[in-house]
Each structure stands twice: as C-alpha cells, then as structure tokens.
Design an enzyme around this catalytic site. Structure first.
Site, short mmCIF file in Angstrom:
data_model
loop_
_atom_site.label_atom_id
_atom_site.label_comp_id
_atom_site.label_asym_id
_atom_site.label_seq_id
_atom_site.Cartn_x
_atom_site.Cartn_y
_atom_site.Cartn_z
N GLY A 1 20.27 -12.58 1.38
CA GLY A 1 18.99 -11.58 1.48
C GLY A 1 18.77 -11.33 2.86
O GLY A 1 19.40 -12.30 3.74
N GLN B 1 13.93 -9.50 10.13
CA GLN B 1 14.91 -10.04 10.86
C GLN B 1 15.73 -9.60 11.81
O GLN B 1 16.64 -9.90 12.33
CB GLN B 1 15.68 -10.96 9.59
CG GLN B 1 14.77 -11.82 8.90
CD GLN B 1 15.46 -12.52 7.72
OE1 GLN B 1 15.82 -11.95 6.57
NE2 GLN B 1 16.24 -13.82 8.16
N HIS C 1 11.76 -15.61 -1.28
CA HIS C 1 12.16 -15.92 0.06
C HIS C 1 11.98 -14.89 1.05
O HIS C 1 11.32 -15.03 2.05
CB HIS C 1 13.42 -16.62 0.29
CG HIS C 1 14.09 -16.96 1.81
ND1 HIS C 1 14.56 -18.03 1.96
CD2 HIS C 1 14.12 -16.12 2.69
CE1 HIS C 1 14.92 -18.11 3.43
NE2 HIS C 1 14.64 -16.81 3.81
N GLU C 2 12.61 -13.55 0.92
CA GLU C 2 12.55 -12.64 1.37
C GLU C 2 11.18 -12.02 1.63
O GLU C 2 10.69 -11.41 2.52
CB GLU C 2 13.35 -11.43 0.98
CG GLU C 2 14.93 -12.00 1.01
CD GLU C 2 15.33 -12.54 2.29
OE1 GLU C 2 14.97 -11.87 3.28
OE2 GLU C 2 16.28 -13.52 2.30
N HIS D 1 8.98 -13.36 4.12
CA HIS D 1 9.44 -12.99 5.54
C HIS D 1 8.42 -11.91 5.93
O HIS D 1 8.31 -11.73 6.97
CB HIS D 1 10.86 -12.47 5.63
CG HIS D 1 11.88 -13.63 5.77
ND1 HIS D 1 11.84 -14.20 6.98
CD2 HIS D 1 12.93 -13.99 5.63
CE1 HIS D 1 12.90 -15.14 7.08
NE2 HIS D 1 13.53 -14.86 5.95
N CYS E 1 18.51 -19.82 5.94
CA CYS E 1 17.59 -18.79 6.34
C CYS E 1 18.59 -18.24 7.53
O CYS E 1 19.03 -18.91 8.43
CB CYS E 1 16.50 -18.82 7.04
SG CYS E 1 15.73 -17.59 7.68
N LEU E 2 19.18 -16.82 7.74
CA LEU E 2 19.87 -16.33 8.50
C LEU E 2 19.14 -16.26 10.11
O LEU E 2 19.77 -16.57 11.03
CB LEU E 2 20.37 -14.89 8.27
CG LEU E 2 21.17 -14.77 7.04
CD1 LEU E 2 21.52 -13.20 6.68
CD2 LEU E 2 22.52 -15.57 7.56
#
Ligand SMILES: [Zn+2]
Length: 172
Positions: A46, A51, A136-137, A140, A94-95
């Site tokens: 995701g 991000q 999770h997203e 963000h 996480c990216l």
C-alpha cells in the site's frame, strides 16, 4: 505513468494530516496511477499520497498474493465505517521506514467508505492482509506511523537511527 520518490523518516511531512479531496479529476487519476506504479516497484502492499509528498486523502493498496492476479484499489477520502470484533497480528513494514518491522494487532475485518476513480461513493469490506493494509494507509492520512505502536523508548531509537542516517547522507 511515472515512479515517484518516496519520502522517508525523519521527514516531518509524514506527520502532516492530509486534506480531503474535493474533486476526482484526471490530475488525481494520474497521481493514483503513479502511486500504483511506485508501490509495485518498491515493492509494497500500500501507499498513501503523503508518502510521495502530496498531503491529500488518497491511497492505493494491492494485497493480492504473489502469483495471483493483481487486485489494485484506489481510495479517495477513505473512512472506516466498521471494524470487526476479532484482531489480527501482523508484522508490518512501511515504505517510509525501510528495514523496520513492527508487530501490530488491529481489527481483522474492516469496512471502508470511499470515493473511487470515477468519483463514485463505494464501500469495501476487507479481511486479512487487505484489512491490515487499509488501516495502515488510513493511519498515514492522519500522520500516524507504525512506530507509534512502539514504546516511546523504542520509537525514539528508530527515529534517532533515521536522523543519523539522514545526517550521514547530507555529509557525503
Ligand atoms: Zn506505511
């Protein structure tokens, strides 16, 4: 489509609360296409717009398993409308926080209301990895990161490591 640079810790942009999107237009669809390309290239499950430095409430996810058909979702202004009673424990990455994994327990099922690529209001009920990824997203979009699930001591250690790395990169 274009691959976008992913913002990483300790960039303060990651802590911004993203603003709702007012209109789904071609510009936004291009952003979502670019986000999907960036997510697949990383590779990740995701990616939220913040991000890639865009503080708007947009995210993309694809929780399909390797070898399966891709199952991309683009969600605009996503809102959690229901959470299941059971929890699911998952080691999340996480990216924006490379090489850090945090075991997080979240509800195992979730229903999300969102606007799709065509500007239509939709609802998505998810379980398993997709449910975890959506939560999770959505975190963000409110500036919340997986390190916030750690103790203050462990969180500070991670942040310090990334600050040190960032300083090191500048010195080169
Ligand atoms: Zn993340």
């Amino acid at each position: 489509m274009a691959k976008l640079p992913i913002i990483t810790l300790p960039d303060p942009v990651l802590r911004k609360v993203s603003a709702p999107v007012e209109r789904v237009d071609d510009e936004l669809r291009t952003l979502m296409d670019d986000m999907l390309e960036t997510m697949y290239a990383a590779p990740g499950v995701g990616l939220a717009a913040i991000q890639v430095g865009v503080p708007r409430r947009v995210l993309v996810v694809d929780a399909s398993e390797e070898g399966q058909e891709p199952a991309p979702y683009c969600l605009v202004n996503p809102e959690i409308v229901a959470l299941g009673p059971e929890n699911r424990l998952h080691e999340e990455g996480c990216l924006s926080i490379p090489d850090v994994h945090v075991e997080i327990e979240r509800p195992s099922t979730v229903t999300v209301r969102y606007v799709d690529r065509q500007g239509e209001l939709r609802e998505l009920s998810a379980n398993g990895l997709l449910a975890t990824a959506l939560q999770h997203e959505i975190n963000h979009l409110d500036g919340k990161l997986i390190i916030d699930f750690l103790s203050a001591l462990k969180r500070d250690m991670v942040v310090r490591k990334f600050k040190k790395q960032a300083r090191g990169a500048e010195a080169l």
